[in-house]
Design a protein around this motif. Structure first.
Motif, short mmCIF file in Angstrom:
data_model
loop_
_atom_site.label_atom_id
_atom_site.label_comp_id
_atom_site.label_asym_id
_atom_site.label_seq_id
_atom_site.Cartn_x
_atom_site.Cartn_y
_atom_site.Cartn_z
N SER A 157 0.84 -1.20 0.00
CA SER A 157 0.00 0.00 0.00
C SER A 157 0.88 1.24 0.00
CB SER A 157 -0.95 0.03 1.20
OG SER A 157 -0.25 0.28 2.40
N PRO A 160 -3.57 5.92 0.71
CA PRO A 160 -4.87 5.24 0.69
C PRO A 160 -4.98 4.14 -0.35
CG PRO A 160 -5.04 7.33 -0.48
CD PRO A 160 -3.63 7.26 0.06
N GLU A 162 -4.33 0.64 -1.83
CA GLU A 162 -3.97 -0.67 -1.27
C GLU A 162 -4.14 -1.77 -2.31
OE1 GLU A 162 -5.53 -0.06 3.32
OE2 GLU A 162 -6.95 -0.77 1.80
N PRO A 164 -5.67 -5.26 -3.41
CA PRO A 164 -7.03 -5.73 -3.08
C PRO A 164 -7.11 -6.65 -1.87
CG PRO A 164 -6.65 -5.82 -5.45
CD PRO A 164 -5.33 -5.47 -4.82
N ILE A 166 -5.75 -6.50 0.99
CA ILE A 166 -5.85 -5.77 2.25
C ILE A 166 -7.30 -5.37 2.49
CG2 ILE A 166 -5.13 -3.71 3.51
CD1 ILE A 166 -2.53 -3.77 1.96
N GLN A 167 -7.94 -4.86 1.45
CA GLN A 167 -9.33 -4.45 1.58
C GLN A 167 -10.22 -5.64 1.93
OE1 GLN A 167 -10.13 -2.60 -2.19
NE2 GLN A 167 -8.37 -1.22 -2.04
N GLN A 168 -9.95 -6.79 1.30
CA GLN A 168 -10.77 -7.97 1.56
C GLN A 168 -10.56 -8.48 2.98
OE1 GLN A 168 -10.89 -11.03 -1.35
NE2 GLN A 168 -11.34 -9.65 -3.04
N ARG A 170 -9.70 -6.78 5.53
CA ARG A 170 -10.29 -5.84 6.47
C ARG A 170 -11.79 -6.08 6.61
NH1 ARG A 170 -8.72 -1.46 4.20
NH2 ARG A 170 -6.73 -1.29 5.27
N SER A 171 -12.41 -6.59 5.55
CA SER A 171 -13.85 -6.88 5.60
C SER A 171 -14.13 -8.30 6.07
CB SER A 171 -14.47 -6.65 4.22
OG SER A 171 -13.92 -7.53 3.26
N ASP A 175 -8.76 -13.62 0.39
CA ASP A 175 -8.50 -13.56 -1.04
C ASP A 175 -7.57 -14.71 -1.41
OD1 ASP A 175 -7.87 -13.01 -3.63
OD2 ASP A 175 -6.99 -11.04 -3.27
#
Length: 396
Positions: A157, A160, A162, A164, A166-168, A170-171, A175
């Motif tokens: 990252s 802001p 990142e 993908p 990392i985003q997954q 976090r939710s 992945d």
């Protein structure tokens, strides 16, 4: 202090604008082939002036082995490594005679020692990491030769922007492509990109974020993800010297670091144990022996502080570089209010150059753990076999 490690012990020396930097390595096994060509590639990856995304300071960072080898073979004695500082500009730092730079170590070093280097960051400068990277290259050669260990880090990252995965995470999602990446990513793939991000969808936006900060005379932070493959099981110590604790110690000793997470990290706290638990399965290793592996790897290759044979992976957070060219309202050493407009050459974002530093510190941790485990297993091998019914230890 300036030393790291127990059996493979590295002491670094030098400041950002002194005559040279380097290190002394104690505990390297004798009999390993070693020349400067084994060390230089990692130093070249770390050096400044690589692209318009990094500092323009022009240093070749050519390493010289001064001791500890003969005819290209390690002797088992201390290895001395020396790298001259060539592109020095102490005059760029005259303002630090009056101002402690915001978020730098000028003020804290002065409080600790009563004196500080007059130019650059002294020992707090990232030039100190040259010794770490050189030592890490030697550790890595041993680990790869003896065990086939592979260590690859990459930028995950920038600001802001990142990758993908990392985003997954976090939710609370996994992945599968991320774990494939950890298994397959190589340094040439990482280095093919100026930002050192192996994700073609994220890299251009990362590059733009760095260039934006540079154009605005500002800086930006980011993260580096690292994977260590083919690590022997059984490395690390219970309690205080857990392998992840030593990795955290190593990573957070790198200049500009502000965070460390291993395996599922902070996103893992939002998962249920029924999902997060890494179930064991039977596997056949490269020697054809039956062993255990795990169906998932949320533990990041370490359980109970000890490596389990799976990939070790972690992420390190780097803050925005403290040196920026914008005028900043701050105070002088005497408490008088003033405005500081720093000069000098600096990285608008450090993560691309931090990649080999993270890899090198990882190598130092694993190398030290290997030697500690070697000493334990060798000591045990000299004893008569105890009467215990442990099928794994005694082949029953």
């Amino acid at each position: 202090m300036s030393s790291f490690g127990q059996l493979f012990r590295v002491t670094t020396f030098g400041e950002s604008h002194c005559k040279a930097v380097g290190c002394v390595i104690d505990g390297c096994p004798p009999g390993m082939q070693l020349t400067e060509t084994d060390i230089q590639p990692q130093l070249t990856r770390r050096r400044p002036g690589q692209s318009n995304l990094t500092t323009p300071r022009d240093e070749k960072d050519q390493v010289v082995i001064q001791s500890g080898t003969e005819f290209g073979v390690t002797l088992g004695t201390p290895i001395g490594l020396f790298v001259p500082n060539q592109d020095q500009r102490p005059h760029d730092y005259s303002e630090t005679d009056f101002f402690p730079r915001p978020s730098h170590a000028d003020w804290t070093y002065l409080q600790k020692y009563g004196v500080k280097a007059s130019s650059g960051g002294g020992r707090s400068s990232a030039r100190e990491t040259i010794g770490r990277v050189a030592a890490g290259a030697i550790a890595e050669k041993y680990l790869h030769t003896a065990y086939g260990v592979e260590i690859v880090a990459f930028v995950s990252s920038v600001g802001p922007v990142e990758m993908p995965f990392i985003q997954q995470m976090r939710s609370g999602k996994t992945d599968p492509g991320f774990f494939t990446l950890l298994n397959e990513v190589t340094r040439p793939q990482v280095d093919a990109d100026a930002v050192r991000c192996p994700d073609a969808s994220a890299s251009p936006a990362m590059c733009q974020e760095i260039l934006r900060a540079k154009e605005e005379s500002d800086s930006i932070g980011g993260t580096v993800t690292c994977v260590i493959r083919k690590v022997p099981a059984g490395l690390g110590e219970p309690c205080f010297d857990k392998l992840e604790a030593k990795l955290a110690h190593a990573m957070l000793s790198i200049p500009a670091t502000k965070g460390f997470e291993i395996g599922s990290g902070f996103p893992g706290t939002a998962m249920n144990g029924s999902v997060h638990n890494d179930a064991f399965v039977s596997r056949t290793d490269e020697q054809g022996q039956t062993t255990l592996g795990t169906t998932s790897n949320y533990s990041g290759g370490i359980q109970g502080g000890i490596s389990n044979g799976e990939n070790i992976y972690f992420r390190v957070a780097f803050k925005p570089p403290a040196t920026i060219s914008q005028a900043q309202n701050t105070a002088k050493y005497n408490g008088e209010a003033g405005v500081l407009a720093a000069r000098g050459r600096h990285d608008p974002c450090v993560v691309a150059r931090a990649v080999p530093i993270v890899e090198s510190m990882a190598a130092l941790v694993v190398m030290d753990a290997v030697l500690i485990q070697h000493s334990r297993t060798m000591s045990t091998s000299l004893l008569p076999v105890a009467e215990k019914k442990n099928p794994l230890m005694y082949g029953i």
